[in-house]
Design a protein around this motif. Sequence first.
Motif, PDB file in Angstrom:
ATOM      1  N   ALA A   1      -3.895 -13.000  -9.814  1.00  0.00           N
ATOM      2  CA  ALA A   1      -4.661 -11.898  -9.228  1.00  0.00           C
ATOM      3  C   ALA A   1      -4.375 -10.566  -9.922  1.00  0.00           C
ATOM      4  O   ALA A   1      -5.011  -9.566  -9.609  1.00  0.00           O
ATOM      5  N   GLY A   2      -3.419 -10.556 -10.852  1.00  0.00           N
ATOM      6  CA  GLY A   2      -3.100  -9.332 -11.587  1.00  0.00           C
ATOM      7  C   GLY A   2      -2.350  -8.306 -10.768  1.00  0.00           C
ATOM      8  O   GLY A   2      -2.463  -7.104 -11.023  1.00  0.00           O
ATOM      9  N   LEU A   3      -1.571  -8.755  -9.784  1.00  0.00           N
ATOM     10  CA  LEU A   3      -0.850  -7.844  -8.899  1.00  0.00           C
ATOM     11  C   LEU A   3       0.647  -7.871  -9.212  1.00  0.00           C
ATOM     12  O   LEU A   3       1.220  -8.929  -9.452  1.00  0.00           O
ATOM     13  N   THR A   4       1.251  -6.699  -9.199  1.00  0.00           N
ATOM     14  CA  THR A   4       2.703  -6.633  -9.316  1.00  0.00           C
ATOM     15  C   THR A   4       3.320  -7.045  -7.990  1.00  0.00           C
ATOM     16  O   THR A   4       2.650  -7.082  -6.955  1.00  0.00           O
ATOM     17  N   LEU A   5       4.604  -7.349  -8.025  1.00  0.00           N
ATOM     18  CA  LEU A   5       5.310  -7.702  -6.791  1.00  0.00           C
ATOM     19  C   LEU A   5       5.207  -6.575  -5.782  1.00  0.00           C
ATOM     20  O   LEU A   5       4.963  -6.794  -4.592  1.00  0.00           O
ATOM     21  N   GLU A   6       5.348  -5.337  -6.265  1.00  0.00           N
ATOM     22  CA  GLU A   6       5.310  -4.170  -5.370  1.00  0.00           C
ATOM     23  C   GLU A   6       3.932  -3.986  -4.747  1.00  0.00           C
ATOM     24  O   GLU A   6       3.803  -3.717  -3.551  1.00  0.00           O
ATOM     25  N   ALA A   7       2.869  -4.146  -5.550  1.00  0.00           N
ATOM     26  CA  ALA A   7       1.513  -3.948  -5.038  1.00  0.00           C
ATOM     27  C   ALA A   7       1.143  -5.025  -4.015  1.00  0.00           C
ATOM     28  O   ALA A   7       0.563  -4.732  -2.970  1.00  0.00           O
ATOM     29  N   ALA A   8       1.496  -6.273  -4.315  1.00  0.00           N
ATOM     30  CA  ALA A   8       1.183  -7.358  -3.385  1.00  0.00           C
ATOM     31  C   ALA A   8       1.951  -7.202  -2.082  1.00  0.00           C
ATOM     32  O   ALA A   8       1.408  -7.409  -0.993  1.00  0.00           O
ATOM     33  N   ALA A   9       3.226  -6.832  -2.200  1.00  0.00           N
ATOM     34  CA  ALA A   9       4.045  -6.653  -1.000  1.00  0.00           C
ATOM     35  C   ALA A   9       3.498  -5.523  -0.138  1.00  0.00           C
ATOM     36  O   ALA A   9       3.422  -5.641   1.085  1.00  0.00           O
ATOM     37  N   ARG A  10       3.091  -4.440  -0.773  1.00  0.00           N
ATOM     38  CA  ARG A  10       2.547  -3.306  -0.016  1.00  0.00           C
ATOM     39  C   ARG A  10       1.275  -3.710   0.717  1.00  0.00           C
ATOM     40  O   ARG A  10       1.064  -3.355   1.878  1.00  0.00           O
ATOM     41  N   SER A  11       0.399  -4.479   0.075  1.00  0.00           N
ATOM     42  CA  SER A  11      -0.846  -4.911   0.702  1.00  0.00           C
ATOM     43  C   SER A  11      -0.598  -5.831   1.892  1.00  0.00           C
ATOM     44  O   SER A  11      -1.367  -5.851   2.846  1.00  0.00           O
ATOM     45  N   ALA A  12       0.482  -6.607   1.822  1.00  0.00           N
ATOM     46  CA  ALA A  12       0.797  -7.553   2.898  1.00  0.00           C
ATOM     47  C   ALA A  12       1.682  -6.949   3.975  1.00  0.00           C
ATOM     48  O   ALA A  12       2.008  -7.625   4.946  1.00  0.00           O
ATOM     49  N   GLY A  13       2.089  -5.695   3.802  1.00  0.00           N
ATOM     50  CA  GLY A  13       2.967  -5.076   4.786  1.00  0.00           C
ATOM     51  C   GLY A  13       4.388  -5.595   4.709  1.00  0.00           C
ATOM     52  O   GLY A  13       5.115  -5.584   5.701  1.00  0.00           O
ATOM     53  N   LEU A  14       4.795  -6.074   3.522  1.00  0.00           N
ATOM     54  CA  LEU A  14       6.143  -6.592   3.310  1.00  0.00           C
ATOM     55  C   LEU A  14       6.894  -5.691   2.340  1.00  0.00           C
ATOM     56  O   LEU A  14       6.296  -4.891   1.626  1.00  0.00           O
ATOM     57  N   SER A  15       8.192  -5.846   2.293  1.00  0.00           N
ATOM     58  CA  SER A  15       8.967  -5.176   1.255  1.00  0.00           C
ATOM     59  C   SER A  15       8.937  -6.051   0.003  1.00  0.00           C
ATOM     60  O   SER A  15       8.794  -7.280   0.102  1.00  0.00           O
ATOM     61  N   PRO A  16       9.055  -5.456  -1.189  1.00  0.00           N
ATOM     62  CA  PRO A  16       9.115  -6.270  -2.407  1.00  0.00           C
ATOM     63  C   PRO A  16      10.237  -7.302  -2.359  1.00  0.00           C
ATOM     64  O   PRO A  16      10.072  -8.421  -2.846  1.00  0.00           O
ATOM     65  N   ALA A  17      11.365  -6.948  -1.752  1.00  0.00           N
ATOM     66  CA  ALA A  17      12.491  -7.881  -1.676  1.00  0.00           C
ATOM     67  C   ALA A  17      12.128  -9.101  -0.828  1.00  0.00           C
ATOM     68  O   ALA A  17      12.481 -10.232  -1.160  1.00  0.00           O
ATOM     69  N   HIS A  18      11.396  -8.857   0.271  1.00  0.00           N
ATOM     70  CA  HIS A  18      11.014  -9.973   1.147  1.00  0.00           C
ATOM     71  C   HIS A  18      10.038 -10.901   0.427  1.00  0.00           C
ATOM     72  O   HIS A  18      10.178 -12.134   0.479  1.00  0.00           O
ATOM     73  N   LEU A  19       9.038 -10.319  -0.265  1.00  0.00           N
ATOM     74  CA  LEU A  19       8.082 -11.142  -0.995  1.00  0.00           C
ATOM     75  C   LEU A  19       8.783 -11.905  -2.115  1.00  0.00           C
ATOM     76  O   LEU A  19       8.471 -13.073  -2.373  1.00  0.00           O
ATOM     77  N   SER A  20       9.744 -11.273  -2.761  1.00  0.00           N
ATOM     78  CA  SER A  20      10.503 -11.948  -3.812  1.00  0.00           C
ATOM     79  C   SER A  20      11.237 -13.162  -3.257  1.00  0.00           C
ATOM     80  O   SER A  20      11.274 -14.226  -3.892  1.00  0.00           O
ATOM     81  N   ARG A  21      11.811 -13.027  -2.047  1.00  0.00           N
ATOM     82  CA  ARG A  21      12.514 -14.157  -1.443  1.00  0.00           C
ATOM     83  C   ARG A  21      11.539 -15.290  -1.100  1.00  0.00           C
ATOM     84  O   ARG A  21      11.892 -16.466  -1.198  1.00  0.00           O
ATOM     85  N   LEU A  22      10.300 -14.932  -0.711  1.00  0.00           N
ATOM     86  CA  LEU A  22       9.298 -15.958  -0.453  1.00  0.00           C
ATOM     87  C   LEU A  22       8.938 -16.688  -1.741  1.00  0.00           C
ATOM     88  O   LEU A  22       8.775 -17.909  -1.761  1.00  0.00           O
ATOM     89  N   GLU A  23       8.824 -15.929  -2.832  1.00  0.00           N
ATOM     90  CA  GLU A  23       8.425 -16.519  -4.105  1.00  0.00           C
ATOM     91  C   GLU A  23       9.522 -17.380  -4.727  1.00  0.00           C
ATOM     92  O   GLU A  23       9.240 -18.248  -5.564  1.00  0.00           O
ATOM     93  N   THR A  24      10.764 -17.130  -4.354  1.00  0.00           N
ATOM     94  CA  THR A  24      11.870 -17.923  -4.899  1.00  0.00           C
ATOM     95  C   THR A  24      12.334 -19.011  -3.938  1.00  0.00           C
ATOM     96  O   THR A  24      13.292 -19.723  -4.232  1.00  0.00           O
ATOM     97  N   GLY A  25      11.655 -19.134  -2.797  1.00  0.00           N
ATOM     98  CA  GLY A  25      11.981 -20.192  -1.864  1.00  0.00           C
ATOM     99  C   GLY A  25      13.168 -19.905  -0.968  1.00  0.00           C
ATOM    100  O   GLY A  25      13.612 -20.787  -0.233  1.00  0.00           O
ATOM    101  N   GLN A  26      13.684 -18.667  -1.004  1.00  0.00           N
ATOM    102  CA  GLN A  26      14.818 -18.318  -0.152  1.00  0.00           C
ATOM    103  C   GLN A  26      14.381 -18.092   1.290  1.00  0.00           C
ATOM    104  O   GLN A  26      15.204 -18.165   2.198  1.00  0.00           O
ATOM    105  N   ARG A  27      13.113 -17.762   1.499  1.00  0.00           N
ATOM    106  CA  ARG A  27      12.544 -17.617   2.836  1.00  0.00           C
ATOM    107  C   ARG A  27      11.254 -18.408   2.901  1.00  0.00           C
ATOM    108  O   ARG A  27      10.573 -18.579   1.888  1.00  0.00           O
TER     109      ARG A  27
END
Length: 203
Positions: free
Chosen positions: A26-52
Motif C-alpha cells: 500500500a506504500g505506507l510507512t509504519l508510522e503512517a499506517a499506525a496513525r491511520s489505525a489509531g495505534l502506536s508504531p511500536a504496537h503495529l510493529s509488534r503485530l507485524e513481528t508476531g509478538q502481539r
Amino acid sequence: MNAPEPGPGDELPAVAPQLRALRRRAGLTLEAAARSAGLSPAHLSRLETGQRQPSLPMLLALARIYGTTVSDLLGETVAERDSIVRAADMEPTHAGGWTYFQAGSSGRGMQALRVRVPYGTQGDIVRVHPGEEWLYVLKGRLRLRLGDTAHLLAPGDSAHFDSLTPHRLAAEDHDGVELLFVHTLLQSPTATLCLGHPTGEAP
C-alpha cells in the motif's frame, strides 16, 4: 492492567508476515499506517513481528487502510471469485475472543461475516471509520451503542448505520451472541480509520 495473552484459539500465524507485506504494497510507512489505525508504531510493529495478536476490529481497521479484506490479511487464498459460499467451506477464525466465518467471497466492495461474540469480549472498543455497517442478530441478544444511544437487539433485529458514528458491540447474555455482519470495504489504501482500544490495553 495488561491485556490477556492470546489463547491457543487466538493464534493467527499468517497475520504477521501478511501485515507487513500488505502495508508495504500500500506504500505506507509504519508510522503512517499506525496513525491511520489509531495505534502506536511500536504496537503495529509488534503485530507485524508476531509478538502481539490483533483483535478482529484491528484486522478490520487494517484491512480497510490497506484496501484489502480480512481474508487477505490472514493469508487465505481463493482460487477464483465465486458467488456461492458453502457452509462446509466456512472455516472458523478466532481473533480477540470473537469467532468469525467468511460468509462472502473476496474481491468485493463489501465483506460479509458470520460472527460469534462471547460475553465480556471487546465491549469497550469504540469503532469509528468511514463506510456503512449492517448487522442481523441470529442468536442471543446484542448490546449496540450508537453515539450516545444504547440499543438492545434480539434475534431477528437488525441495524444499518453510518460507521462514522462511534459504535460498540457486546453480547448482553452470558451465552454470547451470533450475528450476520456486512461492512463496506474502502478502495483507497490510504483511507483514514480510527479505532479505540480495549480497556486496559495500551497501544
